[in-house]
Design a protein around this motif. Structure first.
Motif, PDB file in Angstrom:
ATOM      1  N   THR A 280       0.842  -1.187   0.000  1.00  0.00           N
ATOM      2  CA  THR A 280       0.000   0.000   0.000  1.00  0.00           C
ATOM      3  C   THR A 280       0.882   1.244   0.000  1.00  0.00           C
ATOM      4  OG1 THR A 280      -1.667  -1.153   1.333  1.00  0.00           O
ATOM      5  CG2 THR A 280      -1.836   1.231   1.197  1.00  0.00           C
ATOM      6  N   PRO A 281       0.661   2.174  -0.956  1.00  0.00           N
ATOM      7  CA  PRO A 281      -0.253   2.075  -2.098  1.00  0.00           C
ATOM      8  C   PRO A 281       0.356   1.212  -3.204  1.00  0.00           C
ATOM      9  CG  PRO A 281       0.973   4.112  -2.210  1.00  0.00           C
ATOM     10  CD  PRO A 281       1.401   3.451  -0.927  1.00  0.00           C
ATOM     11  N   GLU A 282      -0.343   1.125  -4.334  1.00  0.00           N
ATOM     12  CA  GLU A 282       0.181   0.343  -5.450  1.00  0.00           C
ATOM     13  C   GLU A 282       1.517   0.934  -5.902  1.00  0.00           C
ATOM     14  OE1 GLU A 282      -0.799  -2.380  -7.063  1.00  0.00           O
ATOM     15  OE2 GLU A 282      -2.451  -2.701  -5.669  1.00  0.00           O
ATOM     16  N   PRO A 283       2.573   0.101  -6.017  1.00  0.00           N
ATOM     17  CA  PRO A 283       3.877   0.628  -6.427  1.00  0.00           C
ATOM     18  C   PRO A 283       3.911   0.954  -7.910  1.00  0.00           C
ATOM     19  CG  PRO A 283       3.977  -1.754  -6.174  1.00  0.00           C
ATOM     20  CD  PRO A 283       2.600  -1.342  -5.734  1.00  0.00           C
ATOM     21  N   SER A 284       4.888   1.737  -8.309  1.00  0.00           N
ATOM     22  CA  SER A 284       5.081   2.038  -9.729  1.00  0.00           C
ATOM     23  C   SER A 284       5.547   0.808 -10.488  1.00  0.00           C
ATOM     24  CB  SER A 284       6.121   3.165  -9.893  1.00  0.00           C
ATOM     25  OG  SER A 284       5.758   4.300  -9.138  1.00  0.00           O
ATOM     26  N   GLU A 285       6.278  -0.070  -9.786  1.00  0.00           N
ATOM     27  CA  GLU A 285       6.828  -1.265 -10.431  1.00  0.00           C
ATOM     28  C   GLU A 285       7.008  -2.362  -9.386  1.00  0.00           C
ATOM     29  OE1 GLU A 285      10.892  -2.547 -12.921  1.00  0.00           O
ATOM     30  OE2 GLU A 285      10.542  -0.459 -12.329  1.00  0.00           O
ATOM     31  N   VAL A 286       6.708  -3.598  -9.770  1.00  0.00           N
ATOM     32  CA  VAL A 286       6.937  -4.769  -8.918  1.00  0.00           C
ATOM     33  C   VAL A 286       7.980  -5.644  -9.605  1.00  0.00           C
ATOM     34  CG1 VAL A 286       5.937  -6.814  -7.843  1.00  0.00           C
ATOM     35  CG2 VAL A 286       4.585  -4.712  -8.015  1.00  0.00           C
ATOM     36  N   ARG A 287       9.098  -5.850  -8.932  1.00  0.00           N
ATOM     37  CA  ARG A 287      10.174  -6.679  -9.472  1.00  0.00           C
ATOM     38  C   ARG A 287      10.178  -8.026  -8.755  1.00  0.00           C
ATOM     39  NH1 ARG A 287      14.857  -1.928  -9.379  1.00  0.00           N
ATOM     40  NH2 ARG A 287      13.810  -0.532 -10.874  1.00  0.00           N
ATOM     41  N   GLU A 288      11.171  -8.852  -9.081  1.00  0.00           N
ATOM     42  CA  GLU A 288      11.214 -10.202  -8.513  1.00  0.00           C
ATOM     43  C   GLU A 288      11.307 -10.179  -6.997  1.00  0.00           C
ATOM     44  OE1 GLU A 288      13.806 -14.359  -8.875  1.00  0.00           O
ATOM     45  OE2 GLU A 288      14.329 -12.606 -10.065  1.00  0.00           O
ATOM     46  N   ARG A 289      12.142  -9.295  -6.455  1.00  0.00           N
ATOM     47  CA  ARG A 289      12.307  -9.249  -4.998  1.00  0.00           C
ATOM     48  C   ARG A 289      12.281  -7.824  -4.473  1.00  0.00           C
ATOM     49  NH1 ARG A 289      17.694 -11.459  -3.690  1.00  0.00           N
ATOM     50  NH2 ARG A 289      17.219 -10.504  -1.682  1.00  0.00           N
ATOM     51  N   SER A 290      11.566  -6.933  -5.160  1.00  0.00           N
ATOM     52  CA  SER A 290      11.492  -5.547  -4.701  1.00  0.00           C
ATOM     53  C   SER A 290      10.300  -4.835  -5.326  1.00  0.00           C
ATOM     54  CB  SER A 290      12.784  -4.786  -5.046  1.00  0.00           C
ATOM     55  OG  SER A 290      12.973  -4.730  -6.451  1.00  0.00           O
ATOM     56  N   VAL A 291       9.924  -3.725  -4.711  1.00  0.00           N
ATOM     57  CA  VAL A 291       8.901  -2.845  -5.272  1.00  0.00           C
ATOM     58  C   VAL A 291       9.504  -1.451  -5.380  1.00  0.00           C
ATOM     59  CG1 VAL A 291       6.914  -4.144  -4.454  1.00  0.00           C
ATOM     60  CG2 VAL A 291       7.953  -2.423  -2.967  1.00  0.00           C
ATOM     61  N   VAL A 292       8.987  -0.664  -6.341  1.00  0.00           N
ATOM     62  CA  VAL A 292       9.545   0.654  -6.626  1.00  0.00           C
ATOM     63  C   VAL A 292       8.419   1.682  -6.651  1.00  0.00           C
ATOM     64  CG1 VAL A 292      10.899   2.042  -8.237  1.00  0.00           C
ATOM     65  CG2 VAL A 292      11.338  -0.420  -8.042  1.00  0.00           C
ATOM     66  N   TRP A 293       8.629   2.799  -5.983  1.00  0.00           N
ATOM     67  CA  TRP A 293       7.759   3.959  -6.118  1.00  0.00           C
ATOM     68  C   TRP A 293       8.572   5.091  -6.732  1.00  0.00           C
ATOM     69  CZ3 TRP A 293       7.107   1.043  -1.550  1.00  0.00           C
ATOM     70  CH2 TRP A 293       5.821   0.521  -1.357  1.00  0.00           C
ATOM     71  N   ASN A 294       8.119   5.622  -7.832  1.00  0.00           N
ATOM     72  CA  ASN A 294       8.744   6.773  -8.466  1.00  0.00           C
ATOM     73  C   ASN A 294       7.918   8.017  -8.163  1.00  0.00           C
ATOM     74  OD1 ASN A 294      10.824   5.250  -9.766  1.00  0.00           O
ATOM     75  ND2 ASN A 294       9.349   4.619 -11.318  1.00  0.00           N
ATOM     76  N   GLY A 295       8.593   9.076  -7.708  1.00  0.00           N
ATOM     77  CA  GLY A 295       7.881  10.292  -7.372  1.00  0.00           C
ATOM     78  C   GLY A 295       7.320  11.000  -8.599  1.00  0.00           C
ATOM     79  N   PRO A 296       6.417  11.953  -8.393  1.00  0.00           N
ATOM     80  CA  PRO A 296       6.026  12.443  -7.074  1.00  0.00           C
ATOM     81  C   PRO A 296       5.016  11.521  -6.389  1.00  0.00           C
ATOM     82  CG  PRO A 296       4.853  13.644  -8.797  1.00  0.00           C
ATOM     83  CD  PRO A 296       5.807  12.727  -9.492  1.00  0.00           C
ATOM     84  N   VAL A 297       5.281  11.201  -5.123  1.00  0.00           N
ATOM     85  CA  VAL A 297       4.365  10.413  -4.307  1.00  0.00           C
ATOM     86  C   VAL A 297       4.314  11.048  -2.919  1.00  0.00           C
ATOM     87  CG1 VAL A 297       3.829   8.185  -3.288  1.00  0.00           C
ATOM     88  CG2 VAL A 297       4.923   8.283  -5.539  1.00  0.00           C
ATOM     89  N   ASP A 298       3.124  11.387  -2.473  1.00  0.00           N
ATOM     90  CA  ASP A 298       2.926  11.924  -1.135  1.00  0.00           C
ATOM     91  C   ASP A 298       2.209  10.844  -0.322  1.00  0.00           C
ATOM     92  OD1 ASP A 298       2.635  13.402   1.101  1.00  0.00           O
ATOM     93  OD2 ASP A 298       1.478  15.030   0.201  1.00  0.00           O
TER      94      ASP A 298
END
Length: 403
Positions: free
Chosen positions: A182-200
């Motif tokens: 939470t919230p939905e990430p920008s990207e889901v990888r094999e062993r990680s998640v990524v959030w790219n800004g802008p994110v508040d």
């Protein structure tokens, strides 16, 4: 670009990151303005958090400045020399800022936290354009909460703000599987998640839960005993139900079914055990039931899916198993009351692990267990409109005899 503005930029940047994290961890108003208040903005900032099984995290924070002119090249080279000649000054400033952030998070979470082993490097990279990269690394003790074998990540940076040049990457240990995000990430990888800004991130965000892949994935330690007790009670209930469902034996000699099978009475009651378990005074035997197998209870109700005791992956597998081994993906989402995105994420992980198969049928995604046998499906799954009688399997699953 002069040397002084770059040094001021680095100092201001460290302050901006610390304030953003501190504001979120304390539950106060998230830091506003991002990195726009610096004399010189980095082109991008990357924060990578590698969470360990014990809840500690290894942080890597990179500040990248594009070197597009000779003046920028010279200025960054001078900064690199300063970092090498006075490394302690840079690491001390950064460590103190992050230690203050950890203290705020400690108060908010109730976990003892420390920041240690801070290091700094400055180097020129081709990405493929030339960049000057200032990299800080440090360890954050008890960054994530440990709940049994499950890791819950994010409360230490609650309300973190990412501007449009920043990204947050959270990775988990090998052998773990992503639960909820939470919230939905920008990207889901094999062993990680990524959030790219802008994110508040709002209060209660970001949040990630992961657990070791396995039969009891994500079940808290206290829940294992409860699960074992529930299984014992359920087994006793099933045994009692089977015993109670067996009809009384005939009072006198054998009947027509006994003569047809040629089985000898098992207990002198005039009816063999297999015939007694299979017979029903209200219904005639159907094709495929002549083996008299009484190992399964006489019920069409699917086994319940208990979300409190099972991981997301186990809930999906249990549900599909209860429906005969095959089911539409959208029906899985409806039955579990999940979003399509969450269902897709869990299903993708199961398919990658080989625990689930799937194929397209028209516009639908159909899921099946690896050992699912279409010819052995008696067509009962057609009742929900999600399995038999469609496409290439229609001829097989529409046959109630299973032949």
């Amino acid at each position: 670009m002069q040397r002084a503005p770059i040094l001021l930029a680095v100092i201001a940047l460290l302050g901006a990151v610390g304030l953003a994290l501190s504001a979120g961890g304390a539950g106060a108003v998230p830091f506003e303005g991002g990195f726009a208040q610096m004399d010189v903005e980095p082109d991008d900032v990357s924060m990578e958090v590698a969470v360990q099984p014990d809840g500690d995290a290894r942080w890597t924070v990179e500040y990248r400045i594009r070197l597009g002119t000779d003046e920028e090249e010279r200025a960054f080279e001078q900064l690199r020399v300063d970092v090498e000649n006075d490394t302690e000054a840079y690491t001390t400033r950064f460590r103190d800022r992050m230690a203050s952030t950890a203290e705020t998070a400690e108060t908010a979470t109730g976990r003892n936290m420390t920041v240690s082993n801070a290091t700094v490097t400055a180097e020129r990279r081709e990405l493929p354009q030339a960049y000057g990269v200032l990299t800080y690394r440090f360890e954050w003790t008890n960054f994530a909460a440990v709940d049994g074998d499950r890791l819950r990540v994010g409360d230490a940076v609650d309300g973190l703000f990412l501007d449009d040049s920043s990204s947050l990457i959270v990775s988990w240990p090998e052998g773990y599987r992503l639960g909820e995000t939470t919230p939905e990430p920008s990207e889901v990888r094999e062993r990680s998640v990524v959030w790219n800004g802008p994110v508040d991130f709002s209060a209660g965000q970001p949040r990630i839960s992961v657990a070791p892949a396995g039969p009891l994935s994500g079940v808290p330690t206290a829940g294992v005993a409860a699960l074992f007790g529930a299984l014992v009670v359920a087994g006793a209930a099933v045994a009692y139900r089977r015993r109670d469902a067996e009809p009384a034996a005939p009072a006198g000699g054998g009947d027509a079914e006994t003569e047809a099978t040629g089985d000898a009475p098992a207990d002198g009651s005039g009816a063999p055990k297999s015939a007694a378990a299979a017979s029903d005074s209200t219904a005639e035997p159907t094709a495929g039931d002549d083996d008299g197998d009484a190992s399964e209870p006489d019920s069409d109700e699917p086994r319940p899916v208990d979300g409190d005791l099972l991981s997301n992956e186990e809930q999906v597998l249990r549900l599909i198993e209860s429906e005969g081994g095959r089911m539409k993906q959208k029906q899985v989402a409806e039955r579990l009351d999940w979003t399509a995105a969450k269902t897709s994420q869990v299903v993708t992980g199961l398919r990658d692990e080989g625990d689930l198969d799937g194929f397209r049928l028209g516009r639908e995604n159909v899921l099946s267990l690896p050992d699912y046998d279409p010819e052995g499906d008696a067509g009962g799954a057609d009742e929900d409109g999600g399995n038999g009688g469609e496409g290439e399997d229609a001829g097989t699953e529409g046959d109630p005899t299973g032949d």
